[in-house]
Structure formats: C-alpha cells, structure tokens
Design an enzyme around this catalytic site. Structure first.
Site, PDB file in Angstrom:
ATOM      1  N   HIS A  18       0.818  -1.223   0.000  1.00  0.00           N
ATOM      2  CA  HIS A  18       0.000   0.000   0.000  1.00  0.00           C
ATOM      3  C   HIS A  18       0.848   1.267   0.000  1.00  0.00           C
ATOM      4  O   HIS A  18       0.441   2.291  -0.564  1.00  0.00           O
ATOM      5  CB  HIS A  18      -0.980  -0.034   1.177  1.00  0.00           C
ATOM      6  CG  HIS A  18      -2.018  -1.124   1.017  1.00  0.00           C
ATOM      7  ND1 HIS A  18      -2.657  -1.722   2.070  1.00  0.00           N
ATOM      8  CD2 HIS A  18      -2.508  -1.721  -0.118  1.00  0.00           C
ATOM      9  CE1 HIS A  18      -3.512  -2.639   1.601  1.00  0.00           C
ATOM     10  NE2 HIS A  18      -3.427  -2.657   0.287  1.00  0.00           N
ATOM     11  N   HIS A  41      -7.878  -7.896  -7.998  1.00  0.00           N
ATOM     12  CA  HIS A  41      -8.199  -8.739  -6.836  1.00  0.00           C
ATOM     13  C   HIS A  41      -8.352  -7.767  -5.661  1.00  0.00           C
ATOM     14  O   HIS A  41      -7.423  -7.550  -4.885  1.00  0.00           O
ATOM     15  CB  HIS A  41      -7.074  -9.735  -6.552  1.00  0.00           C
ATOM     16  CG  HIS A  41      -6.853 -10.750  -7.635  1.00  0.00           C
ATOM     17  ND1 HIS A  41      -6.338 -10.422  -8.875  1.00  0.00           N
ATOM     18  CD2 HIS A  41      -7.066 -12.095  -7.669  1.00  0.00           C
ATOM     19  CE1 HIS A  41      -6.244 -11.523  -9.611  1.00  0.00           C
ATOM     20  NE2 HIS A  41      -6.683 -12.549  -8.904  1.00  0.00           N
ATOM     21  N   SER A 105      -6.658  -1.630  -0.858  1.00  0.00           N
ATOM     22  CA  SER A 105      -6.205  -0.952  -2.080  1.00  0.00           C
ATOM     23  C   SER A 105      -7.315  -0.105  -2.739  1.00  0.00           C
ATOM     24  O   SER A 105      -7.031   1.005  -3.219  1.00  0.00           O
ATOM     25  CB  SER A 105      -5.612  -1.950  -3.068  1.00  0.00           C
ATOM     26  OG  SER A 105      -6.454  -3.064  -3.259  1.00  0.00           O
ATOM     27  N   GLU A 123     -13.552  -8.132  -7.799  1.00  0.00           N
ATOM     28  CA  GLU A 123     -13.393  -9.089  -6.699  1.00  0.00           C
ATOM     29  C   GLU A 123     -14.284 -10.293  -6.982  1.00  0.00           C
ATOM     30  O   GLU A 123     -15.481 -10.145  -7.211  1.00  0.00           O
ATOM     31  CB  GLU A 123     -13.768  -8.390  -5.380  1.00  0.00           C
ATOM     32  CG  GLU A 123     -13.979  -9.292  -4.195  1.00  0.00           C
ATOM     33  CD  GLU A 123     -12.772 -10.175  -3.844  1.00  0.00           C
ATOM     34  OE1 GLU A 123     -11.646  -9.663  -3.738  1.00  0.00           O
ATOM     35  OE2 GLU A 123     -12.977 -11.396  -3.695  1.00  0.00           O
ATOM     36  N   ASP A 148     -13.657 -13.190 -12.559  1.00  0.00           N
ATOM     37  CA  ASP A 148     -12.347 -13.758 -12.301  1.00  0.00           C
ATOM     38  C   ASP A 148     -11.316 -12.675 -12.672  1.00  0.00           C
ATOM     39  O   ASP A 148     -11.402 -12.067 -13.746  1.00  0.00           O
ATOM     40  CB  ASP A 148     -12.150 -15.013 -13.162  1.00  0.00           C
ATOM     41  CG  ASP A 148     -10.703 -15.439 -13.168  1.00  0.00           C
ATOM     42  OD1 ASP A 148     -10.182 -15.767 -12.090  1.00  0.00           O
ATOM     43  OD2 ASP A 148     -10.079 -15.411 -14.243  1.00  0.00           O
ATOM     44  N   GLY A 149     -10.385 -12.429 -11.764  1.00  0.00           N
ATOM     45  CA  GLY A 149      -9.445 -11.321 -11.955  1.00  0.00           C
ATOM     46  C   GLY A 149      -8.614 -11.428 -13.220  1.00  0.00           C
ATOM     47  O   GLY A 149      -8.297 -10.420 -13.859  1.00  0.00           O
ATOM     48  N   ASP A 169      -3.249  -8.505  -7.281  1.00  0.00           N
ATOM     49  CA  ASP A 169      -2.922  -8.880  -5.900  1.00  0.00           C
ATOM     50  C   ASP A 169      -3.617 -10.187  -5.529  1.00  0.00           C
ATOM     51  O   ASP A 169      -4.544 -10.204  -4.715  1.00  0.00           O
ATOM     52  CB  ASP A 169      -3.375  -7.710  -4.985  1.00  0.00           C
ATOM     53  CG  ASP A 169      -3.012  -7.920  -3.540  1.00  0.00           C
ATOM     54  OD1 ASP A 169      -2.141  -8.749  -3.252  1.00  0.00           O
ATOM     55  OD2 ASP A 169      -3.606  -7.224  -2.688  1.00  0.00           O
TER      56      ASP A 169
END
Ligand code: SAM
Length: 290
Positions: A18, A41, A105, A123, A148-149, A169
């Site tokens: 971060h 994500h 994030s 997400e 799905d990311g 991520d």
C-alpha cells in the site's frame, strides 16, 4: 475460495504494497491528464479491525501498528506520507487514537485519485464483491466488477485514458499462482505496454520465488523492478516469510524511494533472523542492490 483479506489487513505485506501503491498514484498525479486504476483482486476495500476475524489474528499489530508507533526520519516520513494520509483519514481519531479501520487498495486508490480519474475494482468472492459494491454505491468514479481477476485483466486493457496503473494482488491460496502471474503479466503488458503494472507475490519458499523471478525476466519486458521485504528467513515448509512486488514501468522516482524505504521497513517490521530486503531490476536499468 477460502482466502479472506480481513484476517490479514494491515499486516507487513500490506504496508509495503500500500505504501508503493500510494507512491505510484502520487506520481501519476504529477501530470494533469486523467488516469485509470484497475484493481483485479480488490478485497472489500475497507477493513474494520474490531471484527472477530481481524482480532483473531491481530496481524496489523506487526504491520501498520509498528509503523504508526514509530517516528521515522524525515526522508522516510515523506515517502510514507501519501499512504499514511489515507490510513489516518479512515480513522476517526486521526493520527492520535487507536487504529479502528484499515484501508485496502480500493480505498487507498479512491482517496488519492482526482475527480476526473477513474477506478475499476474487481473481486471474485461473492460476499466480498457485495461489500465492495455497497462501499462504492453511487460513486460514479468507481466501477465494481465481480469477475475472475485474470479474465477481467484482459477485458479491461488498455484503459481508454491510456495512462494508469494495474494492481494484481492474488491470494496465493492455490498452487500455480506464480505461473498465472507470469502469464497475467505477459497479457497485461501486451495490451498496455505503457502502463504501470504492479503485482504482489508471497514469499514462502525462496526457490519458488527465484524461479518465478527468472521466468518473469525471460518475458523481456523492459523496465521491471522487483522489491522484496522479508520479515524472517523463508523456510520451504513455513508460512509467509515476506512478500514482493513486481513493478513494470515504475515511476522514475520509485527506485530511490524504495532504496530508502525497504531497509527501514525490514528493520521496523522484522520478526526474526533473516529479515531483510532486496531491490533489483529484473530487466532494464541496472542492478541496485544485488
Ligand atoms: N488488493 C486488496 C488490498 O490490497 O486491499 C487485497 C486483496 S486479497 C490479497 C486477494 C483477493 O482476491 C481476495 O479478496 C480474494 O477473494 C480475491 N480473489 C481470489 N481469487 C480471485 C480471482 N480468481 N479473481 C478475482 N479475485 C479473486
């Protein structure tokens, strides 16, 4: 999908990720033209540290807790400023009271961007995606997706602004995550060669990480910086000993900021023998700290 970030929010890995996220966004703001941040994500965006799950592990005590308890030298305070500004803004008592909430994030990005900048948060966990949708309801600058990311990554690139940041991520709960990262990195860079791409990875087994770094370097993408923070020596059968970030097209200021920040974090967040840091260019530029 078992991973829930609430158990880990604000831990040592979040601090590095971060702080760098905030630095990259601060740099993007140096130009007037709008940018887009894509978070593949995303988690739930904001973590209530009084919740049972966060209390159960208490991981933030050895992460953001240790940072807030310190008075770092001015150079480090300046590097951490954009990140800590958001942490303080999310806590009612500002910088003085106990920590109640920790920004993920999406909230860090949302708080730091400007009115014309855009944020896409994705997400896949249904409950977490619902929480994220509620958090950004009626916020026209933010689009929430529940895909799905890795699929989202391909469909969202390149952004129409042609400037911005992609944060990847993943939870590292399934085998093969390093392979997916290398493939995702290649796909993202193919579609958005000028963008900054930031990928988080877990360091549990050093050998797996070195293989991954070699494979990422073999993609021959120009300008890939890797920053790693170890809080203890990695053991092949052990848990999370550290974490790393791969940053494609990092802002030109980031290398020197990380060269100062990483040793500070290793010293502040170290948990035992083997704590340390590593900053290298996987491709491009020169080796900073071999
Ligand atoms: N980026 C967040 C932050 O910094 O605040 C933390 C994200 S957490 C490390 C990883 C998230 O990925 C979890 O919330 C998990 O539910 C989600 N996830 C797991 N598999 C996914 C997938 N295939 N696509 C998108 N999200 C996924």
């Amino acid at each position: 999908m078992n991973y829930r970030h609430i158990y880990h929010a604000g831990n040592f890995a979040d601090v590095l990720k971060h702080a760098v996220l905030a630095l990259v966004i601060a740099h993007l703001k140096r130009k007037d033209t709008p940018f887009r941040i894509i978070d593949t994500h995303a988690g739930i965006g904001l973590y209530d540290l009084s919740r049972e799950e966060a209390q159960k592990t208490g991981e933030w005590h050895d992460g953001i807790g240790r940072i807030l308890a310190d008075s770092p030298p001015p150079e480090i305070a300046e590097i951490l400023a954009p990140y800590l500004e958001v942490v303080h803004a999310e806590n009612v008592a500002g910088s003085h009271g106990p920590l109640q909430r920790y920004p993920g994030s999406p909230v860090i990005a949302r708080r730091l961007m400007r009115p014309d900048d855009r944020l896409v948060v994705n997400e896949a966990h249904p409950a977490d995606a619902a929480a994220l949708t509620a958090l950004f309801a009626k916020d026209r600058a933010v689009k929430v997706l529940a895909l799905d990311g890795w699929t989202a990554l391909k469909s969202l690139l390149p952004p129409k602004e042609r400037r911005g940041l992609v944060l990847i991520d993943p939870p590292f709960e399934e085998p093969g995550e390093f392979r997916r990262i290398v493939e995702g990195l290649a796909a993202a860079h193919r579609r958005f060669a000028t963008g900054t791409i930031m990928i988080w990875y877990a360091i549990k087994d050093d050998r797996a990480v070195r293989t991954f770094a070699r494979e990422a370097a073999e993609l021959a993408i120009p300008k890939v910086l890797s920053a790693e923070l170890l809080v203890r020596a990695p053991l092949s059968a052990g848990g999370l000993a550290g974490s790393g970030l791969i940053i494609v097209n990092p802002p030109f200021t980031l290398e020197s900021q990380l060269a100062a920040l990483l040793p500070y974090l290793a010293e502040r967040l170290g948990q035992g023998k083997g704590a340390g840091d590593r900053l290298i260019w996987l491709t491009g530029e020169r080796v900073t700290n071999p």
